[in-house]
Write an enzyme that holds these catalytic residues in place. Structure first.
Site, PDB file in Angstrom:
ATOM      1  N   THR A 184       0.858  -1.189   0.000  1.00 24.36           N
ATOM      2  CA  THR A 184       0.000   0.000   0.000  1.00 24.36           C
ATOM      3  C   THR A 184       0.892   1.237   0.000  1.00 24.36           C
ATOM      4  OG1 THR A 184      -0.165   0.201   2.413  1.00 24.36           O
ATOM      5  CG2 THR A 184      -1.730  -1.269   1.325  1.00 24.36           C
ATOM      6  N   GLY A 244       7.389   2.688  -0.178  1.00 25.22           N
ATOM      7  CA  GLY A 244       6.558   1.704  -0.858  1.00 25.22           C
ATOM      8  C   GLY A 244       7.026   1.413  -2.262  1.00 25.22           C
ATOM      9  N   TYR A 255       0.747  11.494  14.776  1.00 27.96           N
ATOM     10  CA  TYR A 255       1.361  10.417  13.994  1.00 27.96           C
ATOM     11  C   TYR A 255       1.746   9.238  14.884  1.00 27.96           C
ATOM     12  CZ  TYR A 255       4.814   8.105  10.977  1.00 27.96           C
ATOM     13  OH  TYR A 255       5.528   7.193  10.244  1.00 27.96           O
TER      14      TYR A 255
END
Length: 661
Positions: free
Chosen positions: A384, A391, A529
């Site tokens: 993803t 990624g 976060y």
């Protein structure tokens, strides 16, 4: 001089035969099974002799008179000066039946053969195990005093020596080598045994801890270790110089070491952390047997014990012998070797050779395909957030390794560009447009993946959002916390839970969650976060426990700072040492190959330990760094402002690589 040798193809036997053949005019007849005759040319080449001097005798250790034909018996009768019986099972893990057949019946059959051919002297290579677990010092003239030898290995060694003592009518000599390890000059060894079982544990410690960090070792009884070259030299010398019958020689290290000392010696040889603190295994002796038995009756206890022993490559009975109680007197051996120049070398002087040979030739990891291609080739891997940053770099590695690589993201243009880049390199991605923060879109995407690929073998939850903003600057920005949680936590969960049923049904699958070093260090300015990633970490720990028996595994990577578009708005990171996306992708690949529970940097682990042991000190350290580094221009809403850092802040940036400020 002519010899007959059993076990000539074994680790000690091959070296003894070579030593015997070095004698002028010596001829060695050696027992070999018919199906192993093809090995004879290689053996002769290794020994450096012709067929006339190394003569194979076809037979079987488990048959009467070793199954040697009547024709060969006639040829050997009256010709053999020395019979050396070395063939035996030297393995704690072997089953009792095979040990009885080889060690006991094999010895009886060899004694019968020696008598049938009228050999002049019988040499039996026994073992210190013949003494059992004797409490105290076991002398060379002791035998019946042996005790606690119920274990099959100890029992069969004792009984085989008993056969020689009671049934051999020829002059005989018994040799009891200690735990035999590799050659003291080359380190060569043929199998993992004895102290080698602990090498994997030492290797793991070296990988995890810096060499200067003190570690905890296991203390126990004394174990005696000798190198194979000493055993062979001593055997050869004593057999040809000592006269008489009925004598026994302990081929042992006169010094001997405790278990903890041996572990520390090999830890030093491996450049692993020195063992400064030892836990005495004798303390376990105070636990009543009934309590131990009751604990082992509990399924969770058995599973944990078996998993640990299997992971470290330790045999089940190994811990039984940690408190080894026996010491061995070797005065007869020392007297026999006096003036020969043959002596057992100090373990500290050759341990590094044993370690080096093990790591280069015997480490079980060497025989397992630990390449990324060997792990993911032909498998379906979903990344993803695979259109950029970590990624995309990881996706390239997977596709290059032969995986069916799926990438997803919100931006179709970026996905197209990623696919073009892959095509230019000779492989391809399969791209899907999806907004992971949208639960309905997640469901649609998961259904499409299952329909088109039947599910995935590896799921890399990489898509994420980071916000660097102090809490005091976020009082009116609650949506920061909501949108971060929506993508980093709920989105990752939605995809994972959609694909988990298929993994569980196939009883295989691996999930890699890209977390943050900030979860371990509790980095200020990243509360939104870090909280979202911490939630994912906690969920992963729960899931890993639930799926541990279903073949589905999880890895959390507490990733340090990586130079990706996600951190671009924070200009102070321009001069901060960071990982490249390719380096971060290496960690992802490592997670798929080795499937560890967690991958974290030493800095991250240090921060976690500090928060656990000295939380107030950790808070002060993090607060100091928080005040040294201002909010970014983007966080303040002023993109034109340039960050101003004090000299102290700039120095700290360089010291604390990869941490979020």
């Amino acid at each position: 001089m002519q010899y007959f040798v059993t076990g000539a193809t074994g680790f000690i036997g091959k070296r003894l035969v070579k030593k015997l053949l070095a004698r002028k005019g010596a001829v060695v007849h050696f027992l070999i099974r018919e199906e192993s005759l093809s090995k004879v040319p290689a053996l002769r080449a290794a020994w450096g002799v012709s067929a006339a001097r190394a003569v194979p005798v076809v037979g079987d250790l488990t048959r009467k008179k070793l199954g040697v034909s009547s024709e060969d018996l006639k040829k050997l009768k009256g010709q053999i000066d020395h019979v050396f019986h070395l063939a035996a099972v030297y393995d704690l893990q072997a089953d009792e039946e095979s040990q009885i057949a080889a060690n006991i019946e094999g010895t009886r059959n060899t004694v019968e053969l020696a008598r049938a051919i009228d050999a002049r002297h019988f040499h039996h290579v026994s073992s210190i195990a013949a003494a059992g677990l004797y409490e105290g010092v076991f002398r060379e003239d002791m035998f019946d005093e042996a005790e606690n030898y119920e274990h099959p290995y100890f029992m069969t060694k004792h009984e085989s020596e008993k056969i020689v003592r009671t049934e051999c009518k020829l002059p005989w000599t018994v040799y009891r080598p200690a735990m035999v390890v590799g050659d003291s000059t080359t380190g060569e060894m043929d199998k993992i045994d004895g102290p080698y079982y602990f090498f994997k544990l030492i290797q793991r410690m070296r990988q995890i801890l810096p060499p200067w960090m003190p570690s905890i070792g296991l203390e126990g009884g004394r174990i005696n270790i000798v190198p194979v070259d000493f055993v062979v030299d001593a055997l050869d010398h004593i057999a040809h110089t000592v006269q008489g019958s009925g004598r026994c020689f302990h081929l042992v290290d006169p010094v001997g070491y405790r278990v903890g000392e041996v572990l520390d010696i090999f830890s030093r040889a491996a450049h692993a952390p020195k063992m400064n603190v030892f836990v005495n295994a004798a303390l376990l002796g105070f636990i009543p047997r009934s309590v131990k038995k009751g604990l082992m009756a509990l399924a969770p206890v058995r599973r944990v014990r078996n998993a640990v022993m299997q992971d470290l490559g330790l045999p089940e009975d190994m811990l039984t012998f940690v408190n080894y109680p026996t010491r061995y007197d070797c005065r007869e051996t020392l007297a026999a070797l006096k003036g020969s120049g043959i002596a057992c070398p100090n373990l500290k002087d050759y341990a590094w050779r044993l370690w080096d040979y093990w790591e280069r030739h015997l480490d079980p990891e060497l025989h397992i395909d630990r390449s990324l291609r060997g792990t993911v080739a032909g498998k379906v891997v979903l990344v993803t957030g695979g259109s950029s940053g970590i990624g995309l770099a990881a996706a390239h590695k997977f596709a290059e390794a032969g995986a069916t690589t799926l990438i997803c993201g919100r931006d179709q243009d970026k996905l197209d560009a990623a696919c073009d880049e892959a095509k230019a390199k000779g492989y391809h991605f399969i791209a899907y447009t999806v907004d992971i923060a949208d639960m309905q879109d997640c469901d649609r995407f998961v259904a499409q993946v299952i329909a088109e690929h039947g599910g995935v073998d590896y799921l890399i939850n990489n898509a994420g959002r980071s916000i660097r903003r102090a809490i005091e600057s976020s009082y009116d920005r609650f949506h920061d916390f909501e949108r971060t949680m929506q993508l980093n936590y709920f989105g990752a969960l939605r995809v994972t839970m959609g694909l988990l049923p298929g993994m569980a049904q196939r009883r295989k699958g691996h999930v890699v969650n890209i977390s943050s070093i900030g979860v371990l260090t509790n980095a200020p300015r990243f509360s939104a976060y870090v909280a979202s990633k911490a939630a994912l970490d906690a969920w992963t720990r729960c899931a890993a426990s639930e799926f541990a028996d279903q073949g589905v595994t999880f890895t959390t990577i507490n990733m340090p700072l990586v130079r990706t578009p996600m951190i671009a708005p924070t200009k102070i990171y321009n001069n901060v040492p960071t990982l490249s996306p390719e380096q971060a992708a290496d960690l992802v690949a490592q997670a798929c190959i080795f499937k560890p529970v967690r991958i974290a940097t030493r800095l991250g682990v240090t921060g976690q330990v500090m928060h656990a042991l000295v939380p107030r000190v950790a808070q002060i350290v993090m607060n100091t760094s928080f005040r040294m580094f201002p909010d970014s221009a983007a966080a303040k809403g002023d993109k034109s402002a340039k960050p101003q850092l004090s000299p102290e802040a700039q120095a700290l940036q360089q010291m604390m690589q990869g941490i979020h400020f």
